[in-house]
Design a protein around this motif. Structure first.
Motif, short mmCIF file in Angstrom:
data_model
loop_
_atom_site.label_atom_id
_atom_site.label_comp_id
_atom_site.label_asym_id
_atom_site.label_seq_id
_atom_site.Cartn_x
_atom_site.Cartn_y
_atom_site.Cartn_z
N ALA A 156 14.82 -15.20 37.64
CA ALA A 156 15.99 -15.26 36.77
C ALA A 156 15.85 -14.37 35.54
N LEU A 157 14.68 -14.36 34.94
CA LEU A 157 14.50 -13.57 33.73
C LEU A 157 14.30 -12.09 34.04
N GLY A 158 13.81 -11.78 35.24
CA GLY A 158 13.58 -10.38 35.59
C GLY A 158 14.85 -9.62 35.89
N LEU A 159 15.88 -10.32 36.37
CA LEU A 159 17.11 -9.64 36.76
C LEU A 159 17.80 -8.91 35.62
N PRO A 160 18.01 -9.55 34.45
CA PRO A 160 18.66 -8.80 33.37
C PRO A 160 17.84 -7.61 32.90
N LEU A 292 25.75 -16.11 45.12
CA LEU A 292 27.17 -16.21 44.80
C LEU A 292 27.53 -15.67 43.42
N LEU A 293 26.72 -16.00 42.42
CA LEU A 293 27.07 -15.60 41.06
C LEU A 293 27.24 -14.09 40.90
N PRO A 294 26.31 -13.26 41.42
CA PRO A 294 26.51 -11.82 41.27
C PRO A 294 27.83 -11.32 41.86
N GLY A 315 22.84 -10.34 35.16
CA GLY A 315 21.49 -10.75 34.79
C GLY A 315 21.48 -11.70 33.60
N LEU A 316 22.33 -11.44 32.62
CA LEU A 316 22.38 -12.29 31.44
C LEU A 316 22.92 -13.68 31.78
N VAL A 317 23.85 -13.75 32.73
CA VAL A 317 24.39 -15.05 33.15
C VAL A 317 23.34 -15.84 33.93
N MET A 318 22.51 -15.12 34.71
CA MET A 318 21.48 -15.78 35.51
C MET A 318 20.28 -16.22 34.66
#
Length: 484
Positions: A156-160, A292-294, A315-318
């Motif tokens: 989760a933190l790596g995506l943004p 789903l979220l992306p 990324g920020l939402v995740m």
């Protein structure tokens, strides 16, 4: 089974528990980061590598297949030859793989590098097993909860961060940065994490490793590529048939061999079996939010339910879900100490189910998606923190790493099936948007509902777990090198 071997401790200074926990959690987050590092690049990979979209999808598939093979093998090797040693091997493979990808300009080295990164998947179960061997008993629940949650935290933190770097700098720098982090992990583990004194010894089951690897590759290839090939295509059907035949033959062989890769008799114990089954079902539930979220956030606003946002916003939402997992880890430990890991797993499953049910109706605003993602993160943090305790309560010390590796593998199989099911639904429940078929609002709601049902299923499985179980009797310790 062999007696547990005890290695002499080098030096007289005991390990610092805080340092051990911090380093192992950091290593787990680093491995999880590799899973999401590629996501912002996926739409651009065909142009960057000069390959078709179906071929570039192997950059994800190769990591999945390598991880499925490495997780049980590294666990068993860790039990036999030293968990810290196999942890360093895994992190070394991650670092080399990152360098290979960073230097790649075509598809083949990209796939090779991504496969090497996938071979590091055993880091989290190995880390949990080291904690059991080295930490004071009162520190174990919280430390294992944090380590187990690191898989979701890193993702989760790596995506943004990955999305921002991919948008602002050359994509190769993503993987050079990953290689640098890998080097830091190797150094920290080398200096701060002790080698476990508990080893099973024995002979490595090469035939069992090859059989399990072949069966898992066939199964996961069928699941991950079935939509591309067509679910009724002879190749897809052949993969599933081969998986059934190979895994049944493998199970028969493992029951007969004296030193199996996976002790199926231990795995068949009620507490271990039900925890692994819950891992499959819960793993199915946890992936939906990442899938789903992306898409919801990036679909055009003109669809009436999309939000037209960039990958950086995705990324920020995740990210809050990762923070929520980290925050939930100590609460998971407290509930486990007070009520037992069975209760913790059931509560986590209920929280995830409720969050997905809420998500069926809360998908109109960004803040609603953030709330749903954070609640799911809380549930995952609680449940994933309880599973290692359930496994260890029913597993001898000499089988800790391999048993935890199998549970991690079960979760991965669940997420793979979730990806396949979600892909079918999103591809078939579509609406026309200016001549282009896009997933309909109903398809997202249906997947949310299925994920909620899967989380309820995990709770039902957990309800049949014994409330408390006495840990297996410790096996006799003998010095390494002594005659068995």
């Amino acid at each position: 089974m062999n007696a547990v071997q005890e290695t002499p401790v080098a030096g007289g200074k005991p390990p610092n528990p805080n340092a051990v926990v911090a380093v192992l959690a950091f290593a787990g987050i680093t491995v999880a980061l590799m899973q999401t590092l590629i996501i912002p690049l996926l739409p651009s990979l065909p142009g960057l590598l000069g390959a078709s979209p179906s071929n570039t999808s192997w950059a994800v598939t190769a990591t999945l297949l390598a991880a499925s093979v490495a997780t049980p093998v590294m666990g068993r090797l860790g039990d036999m030859y030293g968990k810290r040693k196999m942890l360093l091997v895994s992190l070394g493979l991650l670092t080399v793989g990152s360098v290979v990808v960073a230097m790649s300009e075509s598809l083949t080295p990209m796939i090779v590098g991504r496969a090497l990164q996938g071979l590091a998947a055993g880091v989290i179960p190995l880390g949990i097993s080291i904690m059991r061997d080295e930490l004071p008993k009162d520190r174990l629940p919280g430390a294992m909860a944090l380590m187990s949650a690191s898989l979701g935290v890193g993702g989760a933190l790596g995506l943004p961060a990955a999305a921002f770097m991919a948008d602002k700098v050359d994509w190769h720098l993503l993987f050079w940065a990953a290689a640098g982090i890998g080097v830091v992990c190797v150094a920290l583990v080398s200096f701060l994490v002790p080698e476990s004194k508990v080893r099973s010894g024995g002979r490595f089951d090469l035939v069992g490793a090859l059989g399990l690897s072949a069966g898992l590759v066939a199964l996961l290839l069928g699941v991950s590529k079935g939509a591309d090939w067509g679910w009724t295509d002879p190749l897809a059907i052949g993969m599933f048939a081969a998986a059934v035949v190979i895994l049944l033959a493998w199970g028969r062989f493992e029951l007969k061999t004296r030193e199996p890769l996976v002790d199926l008799r231990t795995t068949a114990r009620r507490q271990v079996l039900l925890t692994d089954l819950a891992g499959v079902v819960f793993g199915f539930a946890t992936l939906a939010i990442s899938l789903l979220l992306p898409q919801l956030l990036q679909l055009p606003e003109a669809t009436g339910y999309g939000m037209g946002q960039s990958m950086v916003v995705v990324g920020l939402v995740m990210a809050p879900s990762g923070v929520a997992m980290m925050i939930a880890a100590p609460f998971s430990a407290r509930i486990t100490k007070a009520k037992g890991p069975k209760t913790t797993l059931m509560i986590g499953s209920v929280v995830v189910a409720a969050a997905y049910a809420l998500g069926m109706f809360f998908m109109a605003e960004i803040w609603q998606l953030v709330l749903v993602a954070a609640l799911i993160g809380v549930g995952i943090g609680l449940a994933y923190g309880a599973m290692p305790t359930l496994i260890m309560d029913a597993t001898p010390p000499s089988e800790t790493a391999s048993a935890n590796s199998l549970n991690t593998l079960m979760r991965s199989i669940g997420t793979s099936f979730a990806s396949a099911v979600s892909g079918v639904i999103l591809a078939n429940m579509t609406t026309d948007f200016h001549g282009v078929a896009v997933p309909s609002e109903g398809s997202f709601q249906l997947i949310f509902g299925i994920a909620a049902a899967a989380a309820v299923g995990a709770m039902v499985v957990a309800a049949f777990l014994p409330r408390r179980m006495r840990a297996p009797e410790p096996e006799p310790l003998v010095p390494v090198g002594a005659a068995a």
